[in-house]
Design a protein around this motif. Structure first.
Motif, short mmCIF file in Angstrom:
data_model
loop_
_atom_site.label_atom_id
_atom_site.label_comp_id
_atom_site.label_asym_id
_atom_site.label_seq_id
_atom_site.Cartn_x
_atom_site.Cartn_y
_atom_site.Cartn_z
N UNK A 90 11.27 -57.58 25.22
CA UNK A 90 10.86 -56.77 26.38
C UNK A 90 10.49 -55.35 25.95
N UNK A 91 11.26 -54.77 25.02
CA UNK A 91 10.95 -53.44 24.51
C UNK A 91 9.61 -53.43 23.77
N UNK A 92 9.37 -54.44 22.98
CA UNK A 92 8.09 -54.54 22.25
C UNK A 92 6.93 -54.67 23.23
N UNK A 93 7.11 -55.46 24.29
CA UNK A 93 6.06 -55.62 25.28
C UNK A 93 5.76 -54.29 25.99
N UNK A 94 6.81 -53.50 26.26
CA UNK A 94 6.60 -52.17 26.86
C UNK A 94 5.81 -51.27 25.92
N UNK A 95 6.18 -51.29 24.64
CA UNK A 95 5.48 -50.46 23.65
C UNK A 95 4.03 -50.88 23.52
N UNK A 96 3.79 -52.19 23.51
CA UNK A 96 2.41 -52.69 23.41
C UNK A 96 1.58 -52.25 24.61
N UNK A 101 -2.62 -48.64 26.63
CA UNK A 101 -3.03 -47.56 27.52
C UNK A 101 -3.50 -46.34 26.72
N UNK A 102 -2.77 -46.02 25.65
CA UNK A 102 -3.17 -44.90 24.80
C UNK A 102 -4.52 -45.15 24.14
N UNK A 103 -4.73 -46.38 23.70
CA UNK A 103 -6.00 -46.72 23.07
C UNK A 103 -7.16 -46.55 24.05
N UNK A 104 -6.97 -47.01 25.28
CA UNK A 104 -8.02 -46.87 26.29
C UNK A 104 -8.33 -45.39 26.52
N UNK A 105 -7.30 -44.59 26.65
CA UNK A 105 -7.50 -43.16 26.92
C UNK A 105 -8.18 -42.46 25.76
N UNK A 106 -7.72 -42.73 24.53
CA UNK A 106 -8.34 -42.10 23.37
C UNK A 106 -9.78 -42.55 23.18
N UNK A 134 -7.53 -40.73 32.59
CA UNK A 134 -7.91 -41.77 33.53
C UNK A 134 -6.70 -42.46 34.15
N UNK A 135 -5.62 -42.54 33.40
CA UNK A 135 -4.42 -43.22 33.89
C UNK A 135 -3.19 -42.58 33.27
N UNK A 136 -2.04 -42.84 33.88
CA UNK A 136 -0.79 -42.40 33.29
C UNK A 136 -0.52 -43.31 32.10
N UNK A 137 -0.44 -42.74 30.93
CA UNK A 137 -0.28 -43.56 29.74
C UNK A 137 1.10 -43.40 29.13
N UNK A 138 2.09 -43.16 29.97
CA UNK A 138 3.46 -43.23 29.52
C UNK A 138 4.07 -41.96 28.98
N UNK A 139 3.56 -40.79 29.38
CA UNK A 139 4.20 -39.55 28.93
C UNK A 139 5.64 -39.56 29.42
N UNK A 140 6.56 -39.28 28.47
CA UNK A 140 7.97 -39.26 28.84
C UNK A 140 8.54 -37.88 28.57
N UNK A 141 9.28 -37.37 29.53
CA UNK A 141 9.92 -36.06 29.42
C UNK A 141 10.91 -36.10 28.27
N UNK A 142 10.92 -35.05 27.48
CA UNK A 142 11.87 -34.92 26.38
C UNK A 142 11.47 -35.69 25.13
N UNK A 143 10.29 -36.24 25.12
CA UNK A 143 9.82 -37.01 23.97
C UNK A 143 9.51 -36.03 22.84
N UNK A 144 10.14 -36.22 21.72
CA UNK A 144 9.97 -35.30 20.60
C UNK A 144 8.85 -35.75 19.68
N UNK A 145 8.47 -34.84 18.80
CA UNK A 145 7.45 -35.15 17.80
C UNK A 145 8.05 -36.08 16.76
N UNK A 146 7.23 -36.99 16.27
CA UNK A 146 7.71 -37.91 15.24
C UNK A 146 7.12 -37.57 13.91
#
Length: 146
Positions: A90-96, A101-106, A134-146
């Motif tokens: 389920x976590x992998x499916x969320x990430x995918x 969504x990120x790919x579409x936006x970029x 164009x869409x919300x692509x999963x920005x999460x509050x507190x997400x740090x740089x990797x």
């Protein structure tokens, strides 16, 4: 018996990682030679290979600890292991979905770029103003740089 270097080589894991896994209890402490060198048996190699493969599949260290605990009791039903794997899936499916969504936006940002000056750059403009996406692509509050 394998030294820590040979164990790491055989399992495809770096020596500091092996030491860390020992420290957090994923691997039992190694036996020691007369010269205080760590020595590992085949069971340690099998366990380390299990941990490395589980990490490659994205399992958390806590999930791996639970799976190892289950594997230490082979007569148990596998429902708990299945549940852990389903949670990971389920976590992998969320990430995918998020990556899609990120790919579409970029792709959209790059396609809209006119190639002019930075002052007119659509990429810079969209990155500066999330509402232009164009869409919300999963920005999460507190997400740090990797």
């Amino acid at each position: 018996m394998l030294t820590i270097g040979k164990l790491g080589q055989a399992a495809g894991v770096k020596v500091p990682t092996i030491r860390y896994y020992e420290q957090i209890g994923l691997l039992p402490e190694a036996e020691r030679s007369g010269g205080n060198q760590r020595l590992y048996c085949r069971k340690a190699l099998d366990r380390l290979t299990f941990v490395r493969h589980a990490r490659e599949l994205g399992f958390t260290l806590d999930a791996i600890r639970d799976l190892l605990s289950l594997s230490d009791h082979p007569d148990q039903p596998c429902a708990a292991a299945d549940a852990i794997a389903k949670t990971q899936l389920a976590e992998i499916e969320k990430r995918l979905a998020r990556l899609s969504s990120l790919k579409v936006e970029l792709t959209r940002m790059v396609a809209q770029c006119a190639g002019g000056s930075i002052a007119d750059c659509r990429v810079i403009e969209v990155l500066g103003d999330h509402s232009l996406c164009a869409a919300d692509h999963g920005h999460r509050e507190g997400e740090g740089a990797s």
